[in-house]
Write a protein that holds these residues in place. Structure first.
Motif, short mmCIF file in Angstrom:
data_model
loop_
_atom_site.label_atom_id
_atom_site.label_comp_id
_atom_site.label_asym_id
_atom_site.label_seq_id
_atom_site.Cartn_x
_atom_site.Cartn_y
_atom_site.Cartn_z
N ASN A 34 0.84 -1.21 0.00
CA ASN A 34 0.00 0.00 0.00
C ASN A 34 0.88 1.25 0.00
OD1 ASN A 34 -2.42 -1.52 0.19
ND2 ASN A 34 -2.05 -1.78 2.38
N PRO A 35 0.53 2.24 -0.82
CA PRO A 35 1.31 3.48 -0.86
C PRO A 35 1.29 4.22 0.47
CG PRO A 35 -0.21 3.36 -2.73
CD PRO A 35 -0.56 2.25 -1.78
N ARG A 36 2.41 4.90 0.76
CA ARG A 36 2.55 5.73 1.96
C ARG A 36 2.76 7.16 1.55
NH1 ARG A 36 7.23 3.73 5.86
NH2 ARG A 36 6.43 5.28 7.28
N ALA A 37 2.18 8.08 2.29
CA ALA A 37 2.40 9.51 2.06
C ALA A 37 3.60 9.96 2.89
CB ALA A 37 1.17 10.31 2.45
N TRP A 38 4.48 10.77 2.28
CA TRP A 38 5.67 11.25 2.97
C TRP A 38 5.98 12.66 2.47
CZ3 TRP A 38 7.45 8.13 6.72
CH2 TRP A 38 8.59 8.53 7.41
N THR A 39 6.17 13.59 3.40
CA THR A 39 6.56 14.94 3.02
C THR A 39 8.08 14.99 2.88
OG1 THR A 39 4.62 15.87 4.11
CG2 THR A 39 6.43 17.39 3.64
N ILE A 40 8.53 15.52 1.75
CA ILE A 40 9.93 15.49 1.38
C ILE A 40 10.41 16.89 1.02
CG2 ILE A 40 11.59 14.55 -0.31
CD1 ILE A 40 9.40 12.33 -0.81
N VAL A 41 11.61 17.22 1.46
CA VAL A 41 12.27 18.44 1.02
C VAL A 41 13.27 18.03 -0.05
CG1 VAL A 41 13.75 20.38 1.67
CG2 VAL A 41 11.97 19.58 3.25
N ARG A 42 13.07 18.52 -1.26
CA ARG A 42 14.01 18.22 -2.35
C ARG A 42 15.00 19.37 -2.44
NH1 ARG A 42 9.31 16.05 -5.92
NH2 ARG A 42 9.41 13.87 -5.32
N ARG A 43 16.29 19.00 -2.46
CA ARG A 43 17.35 20.01 -2.56
C ARG A 43 18.36 19.60 -3.62
NH1 ARG A 43 19.04 23.84 1.31
NH2 ARG A 43 21.18 23.21 0.89
N LYS A 44 19.04 20.58 -4.16
CA LYS A 44 20.11 20.30 -5.11
C LYS A 44 21.20 19.52 -4.40
CE LYS A 44 19.54 24.85 -7.12
NZ LYS A 44 20.16 26.17 -7.22
N ALA A 45 21.92 18.73 -5.15
CA ALA A 45 23.07 18.02 -4.59
C ALA A 45 24.15 19.05 -4.25
CB ALA A 45 23.60 17.01 -5.60
N ALA A 46 25.09 18.63 -3.42
CA ALA A 46 26.15 19.53 -2.96
C ALA A 46 27.51 18.83 -3.04
CB ALA A 46 25.88 19.96 -1.52
N VAL A 47 28.54 19.63 -2.93
CA VAL A 47 29.90 19.11 -2.83
C VAL A 47 30.45 19.49 -1.46
CG1 VAL A 47 30.42 19.16 -5.30
CG2 VAL A 47 30.89 21.18 -3.92
#
Length: 196
Positions: A34-47
């Motif tokens: 069953n699908p789960r809802a999840w709040t996600i912060v998407r950010r650019k990758a870093a070095v």
């Protein structure tokens, strides 16, 4: 699920700016029917760059960090922005630019930039990953640092490995990027964090 794949059933965007995006995804994983809802912060990758001098010292910057209301010692780092003018920079070019901009250091003529893999900064809420690099040997740039207007770097200094070990042990270094790259450097034999 067949084949052990992840499927995004739906995605709702709550906020976005040039640095991050906040979404709630409903995801079906290989382990859950069953699908789960999840709040996600998407950010650019870093070095994240570990600058090492010819005599084995590590260069750290001391930077004000508004979210924690403190100035802390850390390795030079920065987000990878693929939207720059012209052809996008490689990850290695971004690492060398951040080293120059934040610390005012560059690779010596015989220097090398060694990729050390990547890690996830906080996988419980963000997809951000950081790419680790060892830059050695480094030397000061003639022109010094070229700070971005959004940065507040207060100091830049060289530390011996013993000083670095002490700062980690005494909780002076609390930045996850710096702790992660130090652990990677130690595991690969580039520096020893064992007490003497």
């Amino acid at each position: 699920m067949k084949g052990g794949t992840w499927e995004t059933v739906s995605s709702e965007r709550h906020f976005a700016n040039a640095n991050l995006e906040v979404v709630t995804d409903r995801v079906q994983s290989p382990a859950r029917p069953n699908p789960r809802a999840w709040t996600i912060v998407r950010r650019k990758a870093a070095v994240v760059i570990a600058p090492m001098t010819r005599d084995g010292e590590i260069v750290l910057i001391r930077q004000e960090r508004i979210p924690i209301r403190q100035a802390i010692w850390e390795m030079p780092s920065g987000q990878i922005d693929h939207a720059e003018k012209g052809a996008p920079d490689t990850i290695e070019q971004v690492a060398l630019r951040e080293l120059r901009e934040e610390a005012g250091y560059e690779l010596a003529k015989d220097g090398e930039l060694i990729p050390l893999g990547h890690y996830f900064t906080s996988p419980g809420f963000t997809d951000e990953r950081g790419y680790f690099f060892l830059a050695r040997p480094v030397q000061p740039c003639k022109e010094g640092p070229e700070l971005d207007e959004g940065e507040s770097i207060l100091d830049c200094r060289k530390f011996s490995v013993e000083e670095l070990r002490r700062m980690i042990a005494e909780n002076e270094i609390r930045d996850a990027n710096t702790l992660g790259i130090c652990a990677t450097l130690a595991a690969r034999g580039h520096l020893s964090l064992a007490p003497r």
